[in-house]
Write a protein that holds these residues in place. Sequence first.
Motif, short mmCIF file in Angstrom:
data_model
loop_
_atom_site.label_atom_id
_atom_site.label_comp_id
_atom_site.label_asym_id
_atom_site.label_seq_id
_atom_site.Cartn_x
_atom_site.Cartn_y
_atom_site.Cartn_z
N PRO A 122 4.41 46.08 -7.75
CA PRO A 122 3.54 46.61 -8.81
C PRO A 122 2.25 45.81 -8.98
O PRO A 122 1.19 46.38 -9.27
CB PRO A 122 4.42 46.51 -10.07
CG PRO A 122 5.81 46.50 -9.57
CD PRO A 122 5.76 45.79 -8.25
N LEU A 123 2.34 44.49 -8.79
CA LEU A 123 1.14 43.66 -8.90
C LEU A 123 0.16 43.99 -7.78
O LEU A 123 -1.05 44.05 -8.00
CB LEU A 123 1.53 42.17 -8.84
CG LEU A 123 0.38 41.17 -9.01
CD1 LEU A 123 -0.22 41.28 -10.40
CD2 LEU A 123 0.89 39.74 -8.76
N ARG A 149 -8.54 35.74 -7.23
CA ARG A 149 -7.99 34.48 -6.73
C ARG A 149 -7.28 33.72 -7.83
O ARG A 149 -6.20 33.16 -7.63
CB ARG A 149 -9.10 33.61 -6.13
CG ARG A 149 -9.59 34.06 -4.78
CD ARG A 149 -10.50 33.02 -4.15
NE ARG A 149 -9.76 31.81 -3.83
CZ ARG A 149 -10.34 30.68 -3.43
NH1 ARG A 149 -11.65 30.60 -3.32
NH2 ARG A 149 -9.60 29.62 -3.14
N ALA A 150 -7.89 33.70 -9.02
CA ALA A 150 -7.26 33.01 -10.15
C ALA A 150 -5.96 33.70 -10.56
O ALA A 150 -4.96 33.05 -10.87
CB ALA A 150 -8.23 32.95 -11.32
N SER A 151 -5.97 35.03 -10.56
CA SER A 151 -4.80 35.78 -11.00
C SER A 151 -3.67 35.75 -9.98
O SER A 151 -2.50 35.85 -10.35
CB SER A 151 -5.20 37.24 -11.28
OG SER A 151 -6.15 37.31 -12.31
N LEU A 152 -4.02 35.64 -8.71
CA LEU A 152 -3.01 35.74 -7.66
C LEU A 152 -2.57 34.39 -7.12
O LEU A 152 -1.95 34.32 -6.06
CB LEU A 152 -3.54 36.63 -6.53
CG LEU A 152 -3.79 38.09 -6.94
CD1 LEU A 152 -4.51 38.85 -5.85
CD2 LEU A 152 -2.48 38.77 -7.30
N VAL A 153 -2.89 33.33 -7.85
CA VAL A 153 -2.39 32.00 -7.48
C VAL A 153 -0.87 32.00 -7.26
O VAL A 153 -0.38 31.36 -6.32
CB VAL A 153 -2.79 30.96 -8.54
CG1 VAL A 153 -1.98 29.68 -8.38
CG2 VAL A 153 -4.28 30.64 -8.45
N PRO A 154 -0.08 32.70 -8.10
CA PRO A 154 1.37 32.67 -7.91
C PRO A 154 1.85 33.17 -6.55
O PRO A 154 2.96 32.87 -6.14
CB PRO A 154 1.90 33.57 -9.03
CG PRO A 154 0.86 33.52 -10.09
CD PRO A 154 -0.45 33.43 -9.34
N ALA A 368 3.37 43.37 -20.15
CA ALA A 368 3.37 43.68 -18.72
C ALA A 368 4.78 43.67 -18.15
O ALA A 368 5.17 44.55 -17.37
CB ALA A 368 2.49 42.68 -17.98
N VAL A 369 5.56 42.68 -18.55
CA VAL A 369 6.94 42.56 -18.06
C VAL A 369 7.78 43.76 -18.51
O VAL A 369 8.62 44.26 -17.77
CB VAL A 369 7.56 41.24 -18.53
CG1 VAL A 369 9.06 41.20 -18.24
CG2 VAL A 369 6.87 40.05 -17.86
N ALA A 370 7.53 44.23 -19.74
CA ALA A 370 8.27 45.40 -20.23
C ALA A 370 8.00 46.62 -19.36
O ALA A 370 8.88 47.48 -19.18
CB ALA A 370 7.89 45.69 -21.68
N LEU A 371 6.78 46.70 -18.80
CA LEU A 371 6.42 47.85 -17.97
C LEU A 371 6.95 47.75 -16.55
O LEU A 371 7.37 48.75 -15.96
CB LEU A 371 4.89 47.99 -17.92
CG LEU A 371 4.20 48.42 -19.23
CD1 LEU A 371 2.69 48.38 -19.06
CD2 LEU A 371 4.65 49.83 -19.63
N VAL A 372 6.94 46.53 -15.98
CA VAL A 372 7.27 46.40 -14.55
C VAL A 372 8.59 45.68 -14.30
O VAL A 372 9.03 45.58 -13.15
CB VAL A 372 6.14 45.65 -13.81
CG1 VAL A 372 4.81 46.34 -14.00
CG2 VAL A 372 6.04 44.19 -14.28
N GLY A 373 9.24 45.20 -15.35
CA GLY A 373 10.45 44.39 -15.16
C GLY A 373 11.59 45.12 -14.47
O GLY A 373 12.44 44.48 -13.85
N ARG A 374 11.60 46.45 -14.54
CA ARG A 374 12.69 47.20 -13.92
C ARG A 374 12.79 46.96 -12.41
O ARG A 374 13.85 47.15 -11.80
CB ARG A 374 12.50 48.70 -14.17
CG ARG A 374 11.20 49.26 -13.61
CD ARG A 374 11.05 50.75 -13.95
NE ARG A 374 12.12 51.53 -13.33
CZ ARG A 374 12.04 52.04 -12.09
NH1 ARG A 374 10.95 51.83 -11.36
NH2 ARG A 374 13.03 52.74 -11.60
N PHE A 375 11.69 46.51 -11.79
CA PHE A 375 11.72 46.25 -10.35
C PHE A 375 12.57 45.03 -10.01
O PHE A 375 12.86 44.79 -8.84
CB PHE A 375 10.29 46.08 -9.82
CG PHE A 375 9.52 47.37 -9.75
CD1 PHE A 375 9.54 48.15 -8.61
CD2 PHE A 375 8.80 47.82 -10.84
CE1 PHE A 375 8.84 49.35 -8.55
CE2 PHE A 375 8.09 49.01 -10.80
CZ PHE A 375 8.12 49.78 -9.66
N GLU A 376 12.92 44.24 -11.01
CA GLU A 376 13.78 43.08 -10.76
C GLU A 376 15.27 43.44 -10.76
O GLU A 376 16.10 42.59 -10.47
CB GLU A 376 13.52 41.99 -11.81
CG GLU A 376 12.17 41.34 -11.66
CD GLU A 376 12.10 39.98 -12.31
OE1 GLU A 376 12.92 39.12 -11.96
OE2 GLU A 376 11.23 39.79 -13.17
#
Length: 444
Positions: A122-123, A149-154, A368-376
């Motif tokens: 999703p990211l 670049r700052a956002s995708l450091v992880p 954001a986690v509430a929206l995409v967390g189902r992928f975990e």
Amino acid sequence: MPTATSPSGLLPTVASLADQTPVERNRVVDLLRATAILVVVLGHWLMAAVYVDRDGGLHRGDLLDLAGWTHPLTWVLQVMPVFFLVGGYSNALSWRSARRRDEGYGAWLRSRLRRLVLPVLPLMLFWAVVAPSAHAAGVDADVLRIASRASLVPTWFMAAYVVVVAVAPLTLLAWERLGWWSIGGGLALGGLVDLVSVSQDLVAVGFLNYVVVWSTVHMLGYAWLDGQLALPARRIALVALGFGVLYVLTVQGPYAVSMVGLSTGEIDNAYPTRVTQGFLGLLQAGVVLTLEPLLRRLVARRRVWVLTVLVNARIMSIYLWHLTMLGVLVGGSMLLDGFGLHRLPDTAGWWATRPLYFATLAVLTAGAVALVGRFETPAPDPRPAPPALRPVLAVVGTCAGLGALASMGIARDGEILWYLPLVPIAACLLGGVVRLPSQAGGRR
């Protein structure tokens, strides 16, 4: 893990799951994993130190550059070694379980990738859509490069961790046959890589330590699982060895004291990963395992355990989205003439506003986690075991895409590299990590 996908349904499911935890489960592993990720998230938010000057200009005043007193704190706040430690514990359990079931490497790796990599997709889709759209709307490509670049450091960590997991059966075999010699050999090899990389000015060689050093820290988890660190004396020895070598290499030697990357004349410990991170792993493993009896009592409390399970249920989503949400916060502030970002970093007023800053980012990240967390929590995968080559190719493609994004961002020379986020998505599709709808029906 919980199977609920809605925010309202997640907490009751987590509470129920927490109450059903097997007695034999080592809850400290989960507590350390959750704590490590939360420390990383808070550390990233703090160190970014974004501010707006009197003329409305946006700046990233890296706190490590502005406040030298923070450098030793990175020995505590750079807790990725703890994540690799608990990863080693969990991955050894998982692979040994697969061996007992006669499950092949291909099926095992695909299963691990579904848990690790699906939350990344999703990211990737977000940036594949947002970057070209923002550029078309007039946002400068250089701004998008800096922001991405700052956002995708992880993603650098994701790439490194996925590779370490992929080679876990090999490193576990080395541990089972060689014991502590495998860990000592890993640290020695990491030092040799540094020697060649630094002395010959070959930065590319240094990237080998993303695998060598982190795999070595990962093996400390094997030692923990196998009871080789049960004696307090061994745990204290890890602390002494890790701290002593770090002191010699940093305070007395050429490596930077900060375990997080800095633009100084000293050897950067983080980009690429250096052997110092391996000794930091020894130090941190020794500390947290020395505290294990206390941590066991802490996590035995129901409220602490429920919170631990909740964080672990959405741990990758929290990690992957927390800096993108910082970008959202900054973007919203700029639309309001820099509202909330006018205080200079490392001043009394700036520190006083950090609690509200953290709370705002926590709310955005939770959304954001509430929206995409189902992928975990992917559905069970009844497909036949794949050839080992397919998930391995998924690892290669995914890590290549993530590494490129972490290094370059989504723009270069004024051009939007819209296709880069699609590389991990394509790798997961072609590698069979994503189960297509046509594969879900007839093979159940």
